[in-house]
Motif scaffolding. Structure first.
Motif, PDB file in Angstrom:
ATOM      1  N   LEU A   5     -14.378  70.610-111.795  1.00  0.00           N
ATOM      2  CA  LEU A   5     -14.139  71.558-112.884  1.00  0.00           C
ATOM      3  C   LEU A   5     -14.825  72.895-112.607  1.00  0.00           C
ATOM      4  O   LEU A   5     -14.241  73.963-112.839  1.00  0.00           O
ATOM      5  CB  LEU A   5     -14.608  70.981-114.216  1.00  0.00           C
ATOM      6  N   LEU A   6     -16.052  72.847-112.097  1.00  0.00           N
ATOM      7  CA  LEU A   6     -16.754  74.088-111.757  1.00  0.00           C
ATOM      8  C   LEU A   6     -16.034  74.832-110.638  1.00  0.00           C
ATOM      9  O   LEU A   6     -15.946  76.071-110.659  1.00  0.00           O
ATOM     10  CB  LEU A   6     -18.195  73.788-111.345  1.00  0.00           C
ATOM     11  N   ALA A  10     -14.457  78.536-110.953  1.00  0.00           N
ATOM     12  CA  ALA A  10     -14.758  79.580-109.976  1.00  0.00           C
ATOM     13  C   ALA A  10     -13.469  80.121-109.364  1.00  0.00           C
ATOM     14  O   ALA A  10     -13.348  81.326-109.123  1.00  0.00           O
ATOM     15  CB  ALA A  10     -15.682  79.036-108.894  1.00  0.00           C
ATOM     16  N   ALA A  11     -12.498  79.241-109.125  1.00  0.00           N
ATOM     17  CA  ALA A  11     -11.203  79.676-108.592  1.00  0.00           C
ATOM     18  C   ALA A  11     -10.488  80.591-109.586  1.00  0.00           C
ATOM     19  O   ALA A  11      -9.890  81.601-109.197  1.00  0.00           O
ATOM     20  CB  ALA A  11     -10.340  78.472-108.258  1.00  0.00           C
ATOM     21  N   ALA A  12     -10.566  80.261-110.863  1.00  0.00           N
ATOM     22  CA  ALA A  12      -9.959  81.109-111.895  1.00  0.00           C
ATOM     23  C   ALA A  12     -10.640  82.473-111.938  1.00  0.00           C
ATOM     24  O   ALA A  12      -9.976  83.515-112.014  1.00  0.00           O
ATOM     25  CB  ALA A  12     -10.036  80.428-113.251  1.00  0.00           C
ATOM     26  N   GLY A  13     -11.960  82.468-111.875  1.00  0.00           N
ATOM     27  CA  GLY A  13     -12.690  83.740-111.858  1.00  0.00           C
ATOM     28  C   GLY A  13     -12.346  84.576-110.639  1.00  0.00           C
ATOM     29  O   GLY A  13     -12.152  85.794-110.748  1.00  0.00           O
ATOM     30  N   THR A  64     -10.687  72.758-102.287  1.00  0.00           N
ATOM     31  CA  THR A  64     -11.929  71.995-102.256  1.00  0.00           C
ATOM     32  C   THR A  64     -12.040  71.073-103.471  1.00  0.00           C
ATOM     33  O   THR A  64     -12.584  69.973-103.380  1.00  0.00           O
ATOM     34  CB  THR A  64     -13.140  72.949-102.223  1.00  0.00           C
ATOM     35  N   ALA A  65     -11.490  71.501-104.589  1.00  0.00           N
ATOM     36  CA  ALA A  65     -11.616  70.739-105.834  1.00  0.00           C
ATOM     37  C   ALA A  65     -10.682  69.536-105.892  1.00  0.00           C
ATOM     38  O   ALA A  65     -11.011  68.550-106.552  1.00  0.00           O
ATOM     39  CB  ALA A  65     -11.339  71.650-107.022  1.00  0.00           C
ATOM     40  N   ASP A  66      -9.540  69.610-105.199  1.00  0.00           N
ATOM     41  CA  ASP A  66      -8.544  68.552-105.357  1.00  0.00           C
ATOM     42  C   ASP A  66      -7.759  68.384-104.067  1.00  0.00           C
ATOM     43  O   ASP A  66      -7.893  69.191-103.141  1.00  0.00           O
ATOM     44  CB  ASP A  66      -7.597  68.922-106.508  1.00  0.00           C
ATOM     45  N   HIS A  67      -6.890  67.355-104.006  1.00  0.00           N
ATOM     46  CA  HIS A  67      -6.060  67.177-102.811  1.00  0.00           C
ATOM     47  C   HIS A  67      -5.002  68.280-102.759  1.00  0.00           C
ATOM     48  O   HIS A  67      -4.692  68.914-103.771  1.00  0.00           O
ATOM     49  CB  HIS A  67      -5.448  65.775-102.763  1.00  0.00           C
ATOM     50  N   ALA A  68      -4.440  68.489-101.593  1.00  0.00           N
ATOM     51  CA  ALA A  68      -3.641  69.692-101.314  1.00  0.00           C
ATOM     52  C   ALA A  68      -2.467  69.890-102.265  1.00  0.00           C
ATOM     53  O   ALA A  68      -2.243  71.001-102.761  1.00  0.00           O
ATOM     54  CB  ALA A  68      -3.152  69.660 -99.869  1.00  0.00           C
TER      55      ALA A  68
END
Length: 102
Positions: A5-6, A10-13, A64-68
């Motif tokens: 989630l973090l 960060a990706a959204a920011g 990095t947060a999830d699978h491709a």
């Protein structure tokens, strides 16, 4: 390990900042945010490079947060939300984008 989630926040920011920099690279949006202050050509190039790098960083954070397959889907949704956020900021409070380029 970092919480996914973090990473997505960060990706959204990064996407919002990236689109903000790309918007400031345009003369019309620069004048909306910065007033009559002239925009030097090297600043335009730098803003475009920074905006592109921020969008690439956003993709990297999603990967990095999830699978491709899920990460790309989330990234596209983040791009849509980020561009809408920047567009609405330019419509209502363009001076808020000053914080992206002093």
């Amino acid at each position: 390990m970092v919480d996914p989630l973090l990473l997505q926040l960060a990706a959204a920011g990064a996407a919002i900042v990236g689109f903000g920099w790309l918007a400031l690279a345009m003369d019309v949006h620069w004048e909306q945010a910065q007033g009559q202050r002239p925009q030097p050509a090297p600043v335009v190039r730098l803003l475009r490079v920074l905006g592109s790098l921020a969008l690439a960083a956003s993709l990297g954070l999603c990967l990095t947060a999830d699978h491709a397959s899920m990460a790309v889907l989330v990234w596209f949704m983040l791009l849509a939300a980020a561009v809408l956020t920047v567009a609405m900021t330019l419509s209502w409070r363009p001076q808020w984008l000053r914080c992206l380029w002093p």
